[in-house]
Design an enzyme around this catalytic site. Sequence first.
Site, PDB file in Angstrom:
ATOM      1  CG  ASP A  41       5.626  -9.643  -1.282  1.00  0.00           C
ATOM      2  OD1 ASP A  41       5.235  -9.356  -0.130  1.00  0.00           O
ATOM      3  OD2 ASP A  41       6.656  -9.168  -1.778  1.00  0.00           O
ATOM      4  NE  ARG A  81       5.007  -3.943  -1.110  1.00  0.00           N
ATOM      5  CZ  ARG A  81       5.738  -4.700  -1.923  1.00  0.00           C
ATOM      6  NH1 ARG A  81       6.270  -4.172  -3.011  1.00  0.00           N
ATOM      7  NH2 ARG A  81       5.938  -5.974  -1.646  1.00  0.00           N
ATOM      8  CD1 TRP A  82      -4.493  -4.183  -2.919  1.00  0.00           C
ATOM      9  CD2 TRP A  82      -5.390  -4.214  -0.861  1.00  0.00           C
ATOM     10  NE1 TRP A  82      -5.867  -4.198  -3.051  1.00  0.00           N
ATOM     11  CE2 TRP A  82      -6.446  -4.220  -1.793  1.00  0.00           C
ATOM     12  CE3 TRP A  82      -5.707  -4.237   0.506  1.00  0.00           C
ATOM     13  CZ2 TRP A  82      -7.783  -4.242  -1.431  1.00  0.00           C
ATOM     14  CZ3 TRP A  82      -7.043  -4.258   0.872  1.00  0.00           C
ATOM     15  CH2 TRP A  82      -8.068  -4.252  -0.087  1.00  0.00           C
ATOM     16  CG  ASN A 129       6.875 -13.590   6.707  1.00  0.00           C
ATOM     17  OD1 ASN A 129       6.337 -14.338   5.892  1.00  0.00           O
ATOM     18  ND2 ASN A 129       7.532 -12.496   6.316  1.00  0.00           N
ATOM     19  NE  ARG A 176       8.315 -11.431  -3.828  1.00  0.00           N
ATOM     20  CZ  ARG A 176       9.098 -11.548  -2.780  1.00  0.00           C
ATOM     21  NH1 ARG A 176      10.162 -12.304  -2.844  1.00  0.00           N
ATOM     22  NH2 ARG A 176       8.828 -10.919  -1.650  1.00  0.00           N
TER      23      ARG A 176
HETATM   24  C1  IPE Z   1       7.861 -13.497   1.246  1.00  0.00           C
HETATM   25  O1  IPE Z   1       7.460 -12.177   1.330  1.00  0.00           O
HETATM   26  C2  IPE Z   1       7.058 -14.338   2.188  1.00  0.00           C
HETATM   27  C3  IPE Z   1       5.657 -14.512   1.875  1.00  0.00           C
HETATM   28  C4  IPE Z   1       5.015 -13.980   0.875  1.00  0.00           C
HETATM   29  C5  IPE Z   1       4.937 -15.371   2.761  1.00  0.00           C
HETATM   30  P1  IPE Z   1       8.191 -11.125   2.278  1.00  0.00           P
HETATM   31  O2  IPE Z   1       7.460  -9.853   2.116  1.00  0.00           O
HETATM   32  O3  IPE Z   1       8.331 -11.668   3.641  1.00  0.00           O
HETATM   33  O4  IPE Z   1       9.645 -11.061   1.615  1.00  0.00           O
HETATM   34  P2  IPE Z   1      10.717  -9.885   1.628  1.00  0.00           P
HETATM   35  O5  IPE Z   1      10.885  -9.476   3.057  1.00  0.00           O
HETATM   36  O6  IPE Z   1      10.176  -8.783   0.794  1.00  0.00           O
HETATM   37  O7  IPE Z   1      11.934 -10.488   1.009  1.00  0.00           O
HETATM   38  C1  IPE Z   2       2.821 -10.930   1.973  1.00  0.00           C
HETATM   39  O1  IPE Z   2       2.507  -9.575   1.982  1.00  0.00           O
HETATM   40  C2  IPE Z   2       2.160 -11.683   3.101  1.00  0.00           C
HETATM   41  C3  IPE Z   2       3.089 -12.186   4.125  1.00  0.00           C
HETATM   42  C4  IPE Z   2       4.400 -12.095   4.082  1.00  0.00           C
HETATM   43  C5  IPE Z   2       2.481 -12.842   5.258  1.00  0.00           C
HETATM   44  P1  IPE Z   2       3.393  -8.544   2.787  1.00  0.00           P
HETATM   45  O2  IPE Z   2       2.838  -8.406   4.153  1.00  0.00           O
HETATM   46  O3  IPE Z   2       4.822  -8.915   2.713  1.00  0.00           O
HETATM   47  O4  IPE Z   2       3.130  -7.223   1.968  1.00  0.00           O
HETATM   48  P2  IPE Z   2       4.180  -6.082   1.650  1.00  0.00           P
HETATM   49  O5  IPE Z   2       5.326  -6.734   0.945  1.00  0.00           O
HETATM   50  O6  IPE Z   2       4.585  -5.480   2.952  1.00  0.00           O
HETATM   51  O7  IPE Z   2       3.432  -5.128   0.777  1.00  0.00           O
HETATM   52 MG    MG Z   3       6.303  -8.448   1.402  1.00  0.00          MG
END
Ligand code: IPE
Ligand code: IPE
Ligand code: MG
Length: 234
Positions: free
Chosen positions: A15, A19-20, A63, A182
Amino acid sequence: MSNSTVPQHIGIIMDGNGRWAKKRGLPRNFGHKQGAAVFKKTINWARELGVKCVTFYAFSTENWKRPAEEVNGIMNLLRQYIKDIRAAAREDIRFIFLGDITALPPDITEELMDIQNSTVDNTGFIAGVALNYGGRDEIVRAARLLAQKAVDGEIIPAGITEDAMDKLMYTAQMPPLDLVIRPSGEQRLSNFLIWQAAYAEFVFMDVLWPDFTKKHLEQAIDEYIGRDRRFGGV
Ligand code: IPE
Ligand code: IPE
Ligand code: MG
C-alpha cells in the site's frame, strides 16, 4: 518465549503507491509501476532471509471501485510483469494466485493459470499474489463449497470444521501465516487474509510501498522475532 526463527509465511499489503506518486506530482499509475518493481525485489530479499513463502496483496475485490483509468493501468502493468513472473518461475519459485482470477481480463487469466500450473512442482519458494482477492469472498466461497458437499450427501453439517475450511482456502498449500506487514501508515487489514490472520503478528510501517527496501523487511522480521506468540496459552 520469543520466536527464534524467521517467519515461514509473510503477508504483505503493498500500500501507498498512490501517495508516493502524488508526493512527486505524478499520476497514480507511476506509483503502481514503482510498486511492481519493489514486489519483484522483495521475492528475492525474502528468499535470501530464509522465508519460505510471501503472499502479496496486489488488487482487492474492492479496488474495482477506482477510476477505470487506474484499473486499466494496473491491468497493463500486470501484463508487463507476467514476463518477469515467467522468469522467476524458472528460479524454482512456485506461484499461487489468490482470488477469483477468472474475473480479470481473459488474456491475463489465461497467463496466470498457466504460470500457476507450470510452477506447481517448484519447491524453492512460494510467491502468493492476491488479485481480485477479498478475505470475506474467500470464506464465502469455502462455505459454499462445503454446503454443496452437504447437499450432495458427501458430508454432514458436523463435517464443516476449521480444518475443512482451511483446506478450501487459497492458502491450503502454504505454511501458516506468521506475519502481516502493512507499509503506508494505515493500520487495518482491508479484507486481506482475514481467516489466516487469526493468530498472525502484525507490523505496520510508515514507509510507502515504492520506498520499501530490504532493510524494512529485515526490521519487520526482527520485530516478529522479538514477539511472544502465545496462541491463547500461557
Ligand atoms: C489494500 O489497499 C489493497 C491492496 C494493497 C491491494 P487499499 O488502499 O485498497 O485499502 P484501503 O482502501 O486503504 O483500506
Ligand atoms: C496500493 O497502493 C496498490 C493497490 C491498491 C492496487 P494504493 O493505490 O492504495 O496507494 P494509496 O493508498 O492511495 O497511497
Ligand atoms: Mg491504499
